[in-house]
Scaffold this active site. Sequence first.
Site, PDB file in Angstrom:
ATOM      1  N   GLU A  39      20.853  65.474 -29.269  1.00  0.00           N
ATOM      2  CA  GLU A  39      20.635  64.135 -28.711  1.00  0.00           C
ATOM      3  C   GLU A  39      21.751  63.644 -27.794  1.00  0.00           C
ATOM      4  O   GLU A  39      21.565  62.657 -27.084  1.00  0.00           O
ATOM      5  CB  GLU A  39      20.406  63.135 -29.849  1.00  0.00           C
ATOM      6  CG  GLU A  39      21.629  62.810 -30.648  1.00  0.00           C
ATOM      7  CD  GLU A  39      21.776  61.297 -30.842  1.00  0.00           C
ATOM      8  OE1 GLU A  39      20.821  60.558 -30.592  1.00  0.00           O
ATOM      9  OE2 GLU A  39      22.872  60.877 -31.218  1.00  0.00           O
ATOM     10  N   HIS A  68      19.686  58.500 -29.466  1.00  0.00           N
ATOM     11  CA  HIS A  68      19.726  58.684 -28.010  1.00  0.00           C
ATOM     12  C   HIS A  68      18.560  59.546 -27.515  1.00  0.00           C
ATOM     13  O   HIS A  68      18.628  60.092 -26.403  1.00  0.00           O
ATOM     14  CB  HIS A  68      21.048  59.322 -27.593  1.00  0.00           C
ATOM     15  CG  HIS A  68      22.239  58.429 -27.780  1.00  0.00           C
ATOM     16  ND1 HIS A  68      22.429  57.277 -27.060  1.00  0.00           N
ATOM     17  CD2 HIS A  68      23.297  58.531 -28.630  1.00  0.00           C
ATOM     18  CE1 HIS A  68      23.559  56.694 -27.443  1.00  0.00           C
ATOM     19  NE2 HIS A  68      24.104  57.438 -28.398  1.00  0.00           N
ATOM     20  N   HIS A 180      29.573  62.640 -35.814  1.00  0.00           N
ATOM     21  CA  HIS A 180      30.348  63.605 -35.028  1.00  0.00           C
ATOM     22  C   HIS A 180      31.618  64.079 -35.747  1.00  0.00           C
ATOM     23  O   HIS A 180      32.500  64.651 -35.102  1.00  0.00           O
ATOM     24  CB  HIS A 180      30.741  63.028 -33.661  1.00  0.00           C
ATOM     25  CG  HIS A 180      29.590  62.790 -32.747  1.00  0.00           C
ATOM     26  ND1 HIS A 180      29.728  62.726 -31.372  1.00  0.00           N
ATOM     27  CD2 HIS A 180      28.273  62.598 -32.982  1.00  0.00           C
ATOM     28  CE1 HIS A 180      28.544  62.505 -30.813  1.00  0.00           C
ATOM     29  NE2 HIS A 180      27.654  62.416 -31.787  1.00  0.00           N
TER      30      HIS A 180
END
Length: 273
Positions: A39, A68, A180
């Site tokens: 994404e 996203h 992340h």
Amino acid sequence: MRLLFLGDVVGKPGRAAIAERLPGLRARWRLDCVVVNGENAAGGFGITEAICDELLGAGADAITLGNHSFDQREALVFIERQHRLVRPMNYPPGTPGRGTALVETESGARVLVVSVMGRLFMDPLDDPFAAVERALGDCPLGAAADAIMVDVHAEATSEKQAMGVFCDGRASLVVGTHTHVPTADARIMPGGTAYMSDAGMCGDYDGVLGMAKEEPLRRFLQKTPGTRLEVATGPGTICGVAVETDPKTGLARRVAPVRLGPHLSETWPAFWE
């Protein structure tokens, strides 16, 4: 079955790391199925059809998305014809694309890939637990699927862990994405489902969540409008989680985090070496 899930691909460094390393990993570890979260693959925001094809060509069997999903407007169109690109299934009815994909491996085994998005500190989508319940009911492990991988794209670790408990015994792997940062809690839950709160990202860790340092830092320091976030341009690290399943049940037998590249301590599934 040998499964590999790779966390959020952030821009060109993440894509380059996958292009360089994934073909060799597939052969070296004799992987049956690889799923990649894509994404953030297009400059950190969304995915294009060319990049989707690039990741699939490098060895991904399916690509999951997240908040996203449609930052690149072309995704609204090509997601309809690319059945291996999976957006969160709890988007409202009528959203283009699909929330699951049933991937057939070279051996003929079936892997159900499920994408779902959390609601804590995220966009208020439909109930992710009800959505996953439908997916697992429509394609149960051991009957319609030989393995099931669930990508929980969420901010809160509590929501991700709750989803792991909810799926325990009914999925091969529940793994979080979005933050992340790889977590240290890869484990097999009591019912046999492998779990990890966040797979981390595939990108340049010498930045802020894969983006160049300067603008994120300036925003924290000044709290004023600035320039657009840009992807950090250093070498990318691959992060994810590896799972080996029991061929009889589809549940996890072994699990290990994967970190390959600079900036982070490297680790990989020693049981496949």
